[in-house]
Design a protein around this motif. Structure first.
Motif, mmCIF file in Angstrom:
data_model
loop_
_atom_site.group_PDB
_atom_site.id
_atom_site.type_symbol
_atom_site.label_atom_id
_atom_site.label_comp_id
_atom_site.label_asym_id
_atom_site.label_seq_id
_atom_site.Cartn_x
_atom_site.Cartn_y
_atom_site.Cartn_z
ATOM 1 N N ARG A 169 -8.763 5.712 4.269
ATOM 2 C CA ARG A 169 -8.758 4.385 4.341
ATOM 3 C C ARG A 169 -7.575 3.905 3.663
ATOM 4 O O ARG A 169 -7.132 2.657 4.049
ATOM 5 N N VAL A 170 -6.933 4.597 2.646
ATOM 6 C CA VAL A 170 -5.662 3.736 2.065
ATOM 7 C C VAL A 170 -4.833 3.746 2.965
ATOM 8 O O VAL A 170 -3.891 2.725 3.168
ATOM 9 N N ALA A 171 -4.368 4.753 3.871
ATOM 10 C CA ALA A 171 -3.271 4.870 4.706
ATOM 11 C C ALA A 171 -3.647 3.841 5.932
ATOM 12 O O ALA A 171 -2.760 3.079 6.473
ATOM 13 N N PRO A 215 1.869 -1.165 -12.783
ATOM 14 C CA PRO A 215 3.115 -0.593 -12.523
ATOM 15 C C PRO A 215 3.502 0.685 -12.832
ATOM 16 O O PRO A 215 4.345 1.275 -12.339
ATOM 17 N N TRP A 216 2.761 1.432 -13.261
ATOM 18 C CA TRP A 216 2.728 2.929 -13.344
ATOM 19 C C TRP A 216 2.033 3.672 -12.475
ATOM 20 O O TRP A 216 2.163 4.715 -12.341
ATOM 21 N N ARG A 217 1.527 3.034 -11.229
ATOM 22 C CA ARG A 217 1.028 3.589 -10.158
ATOM 23 C C ARG A 217 1.732 3.069 -8.880
ATOM 24 O O ARG A 217 2.372 2.267 -8.851
ATOM 25 N N THR A 218 1.789 4.348 -8.067
ATOM 26 C CA THR A 218 2.689 4.280 -6.784
ATOM 27 C C THR A 218 1.809 3.282 -5.930
ATOM 28 O O THR A 218 0.592 2.798 -6.176
ATOM 29 N N VAL A 219 2.464 3.013 -4.912
ATOM 30 C CA VAL A 219 1.793 2.023 -3.969
ATOM 31 C C VAL A 219 0.200 2.480 -3.634
ATOM 32 O O VAL A 219 -0.508 1.591 -3.547
ATOM 33 N N GLU A 220 0.342 3.691 -3.203
ATOM 34 C CA GLU A 220 -0.841 4.320 -2.548
ATOM 35 C C GLU A 220 -2.014 4.270 -3.567
ATOM 36 O O GLU A 220 -3.195 4.028 -3.534
ATOM 37 N N ARG A 221 -1.468 4.503 -4.603
ATOM 38 C CA ARG A 221 -2.508 4.774 -6.015
ATOM 39 C C ARG A 221 -2.816 3.422 -6.520
ATOM 40 O O ARG A 221 -4.085 3.312 -6.643
#
Ligand SMILES: Nc1ncnc2c1ncn2[C@@H]1O[C@H](COP(=O)(O)OP(=O)(O)O)[C@@H](O)[C@H]1O
Ligand SMILES: [Mg+2]
Lengths: 299, 289
Positions: A153-155, A126-132
């Motif tokens: 790769r994340v993108a 929960p403490w990380r953004t979507v990409e992280r």
């Protein structure tokens, strides 16, 4: 609805064109007579010990199963019959009491980078953004790609699940369906051979669920990963699976393995309206109904 | 890249109803919020306090209650003003504040690691638990005679009682944090290749952080009590507790009330600071609740 789905299809068509070359030998593999088992369970019995009551609960008994490379295997069964136990053994969380579970010819000793999992409760940080959150699947590995390669790769994974534009959002800002897309992107980003999914759409509302099934069928047609997919929805199992494993009540044993001979793509096509779909669904339903009745008589 | 300029492709790939735009073709719309909205709560508080003080003044002037223990608010503020002007209050306030802060720092330095360790290791928990729980439940005042015996009336005794008050709530909260880490997050960690150290730095510690902060919050509340007990009963001749004690002895009600007001402001400020910190380090908790 139809318009949106078509739009998504178009976008992915160009995407898969770019990827076509990297598929290599795997792209020719189709489930069928050519046997190339990647997950093999041999007479597996699994259970849980309770130290307080000094008892051992047998969750699965004498389960043998071969899952082919590139196959989409759906598992259905009454709740508590040991579906999660099975997938957790393949993942490396649970050890069998008897028998062996092998992946690529090696007994499973723990988790590994060849297997990724999608959780029913999303299990996002929960403490990380979507990409992280998606990045999390890559950053812990010893032989991880370069920073820029990771970002690319994340993108790519996020665009595959239709979350471009939400990179900086936090999970609590997203709907259930969107959260699970993050979970799927996280599992896809390392391109693992095997995708383990334990009721991934179980907590998603019906409309979103159907849309996500279609998207997922499209993604898997492209990546050709081996998928083990647990569901309690017979429709979902028949729509997605190459085979459907029906597990009986506690202790879980394999009751029947049903071949699903419906043409793909099924969700964007009209498979759901076909006679064969109705037959398969009816068949599995009667198998499970026996189970439900059996369970009642046992009491 | 920019979500604003790619709305068409976003809507094409998004089939999730919740992700559709409400209107105007934008995903994120600007909201019309009054410029004064942030100050509204402050304004309400100020007015509220103002009315409270006016009623206080009126009641005190009517002398319904004995002015010996219910002074006028104006006299109280006057005592506070002269107290600061003549250097009566400031040194004592400084003494109390620095004691409290040092005590809290020591408590955090001991309580956080020990609590985390107790959460992570069953053995440590089993061995330490009886002592921690005994110390958590024992009223701090009971320790004063022993501490005076051991440490005398000096600052060491006052600091010790603060630490003894604050350290255990911090410890217990940290332990609870580690123990309640969502098991499916731990599984996700294992599936995605986190090693032992990464499990701690990337999952267990971030998850525990809000617990640490609420532990410190409780530590502040308990530490404040410990501070006052030490200063009132320890007879060390310094601190806000000493001011209270002396004002009481001298029947100086305005000074007594002035000190109480300062104490109230001090604890409210500390609690607000921690709330702010909590929102900063765990923004997801605010909305998820
Ligand atoms: N960690 C565990 N400890 C003890 N018993 C468990 C545990 N996990 C599952 N079980 C039990 O094992 C049986 C099978 O559980 P599970 O594999 O989760 O079933 P399913 O996923 O098919 O609903 C259930 O009776 C459940 O109560
Ligand atoms: Mg389950």
């Amino acid at each position: 609805m139809a318009h949106t789905a078509a739009g998504a299809q178009l976008q992915i068509a160009s995407h898969s064109g770019a990827e076509g070359g990297s598929g290599g030998g795997r792209s020719s593999v189709a489930p069928g007579p050519a046997s190339d088992p990647v997950i093999v369970a041999r007479s597996v019995t699994a259970g849980y010990e309770n130290r307080r009551t000094k008892t051992r609960l047998i969750a699965l008994r004498d389960v043998s199963l071969e899952i082919q490379r590139g196959e989409f295997l759906a598992i259905v069964g009454p709740s508590g019959c040991g579906k999660s136990t099975f997938i957790n053994m393949v993942a490396g969380f649970v050890r069998p009491l008897e028998g062996t579970v092998e992946v690529d010819g090696q007994p499973v000793r723990g988790t590994g980078s060849d297997r990724a999992m999608v959780f029913q409760d999303y299990a996002l940080l929960p403490w990380r953004t979507v990409e992280r959150n998606v990045l999390f699947a890559m950053e812990n590995r010893r032989n991880k790609p370069s920073k820029s390669e990771q970002a690319a790769r994340v993108a790519e994974a996020l665009s595959l699940v239709g979350l471009t534009g939400f990179e900086k959002a936090y999970p609590h800002e997203l709907s259930g369906g969107m959260r699970q897309r993050v979970g799927i992107a996280r599992a896809l980003v390392t391109k693992p051979d095997i995708l383990l999914m334990d009721e991934p759409f179980g907590a998603v509302d019906a409309m979103t669920r159907e849309a996500m099934q279609a998207e997922f069928e499209r993604i898997i047609a492209q990546t050709r990963q081996t998928v083990v997919f647990i569901t309690h929805s017979i429709d979902e199992a028949v729509m997605l699976g190459d085979r459907v494993v029906v597990i009986s009540n506690r202790p879980g044993t394999i009751k029947e393995v049903v071949d699903v001979d419906l043409p793909r793509p099924r969700l964007t096509g009209d498979a759901k309206g076909s006679l064969r779909f109705a037959e398969l669904r009816e068949h599995i339903w009667s198998l499970l109904q026996d189970e439900a009745l059996g369970a009642q008589e046992a009491k | 890249m920019n979500p604003m300029t790619t709305t068409s492709s976003t809507s094409a790939t998004t089939t999730d109803p919740a992700a559709r735009q409400i209107g105007g073709g934008k995903v994120v719309e600007e909201l019309q919020v009054s410029r004064f909205a942030p100050f509204r709560n402050t304004a309400i508080t100020v007015v509220n306090l103002g009315i409270f003080f006016v009623i206080w003044e009126v009641v005190a002037r009517a002398e319904v209650l004995n002015p010996l223990f219910f002074p006028r608010i104006s006299a109280t503020f006057e005592a506070m003003y002269t107290g600061f002007r003549d250097g009566v209050i400031a040194p004592q306030l400084g003494h109390s504040l620095s004691n409290l802060l040092i005590g809290l720092l020591i408590s955090a330095a001991i309580g956080i690691p020990v609590g985390l360790f107790m959460g992570a290791s069953r053995t440590a928990d089993l061995i330490l638990s009886p002592y921690v729980w005994a110390m958590t439940s024992l009223p701090r005042v009971a320790l004063i005679p022993l501490l005076i015996l051991m440490l005398g009336f000096g600052n060491g005794m006052q600091l010790t009682i603060i630490v003894l008050s604050a350290v255990f709530p911090i410890m217990v909260n940290c332990m609870a944090g580690v123990k309640t880490v969502d098991p499916s997050l731990l599984r996700a960690g294992r599936v995605f290749g986190a090693g032992r150290g990464q499990m701690y730095t990337k999952i267990i510690l971030p998850f525990t952080l809000p617990f640490v902060i609420s532990g410190i919050n409780q530590g502040i509340a308990r530490g404040l009590v410990g501070m006052l007990i030490g200063e009132l009963l320890g007879g060390g001749g310094s601190g806000l507790g000493f001011l209270l004690d002396r004002a009481g002895d001298q029947f100086d009600a305005p000074m007594l009330y002035a000190t109480l007001l300062i104490l109230a402001v001090m604890s409210v400020a500390l609690v607000q600071l921690m709330r702010w910190l909590e929102r900063r380090v765990a923004p997801w908790r605010d909305v998820a609740a």
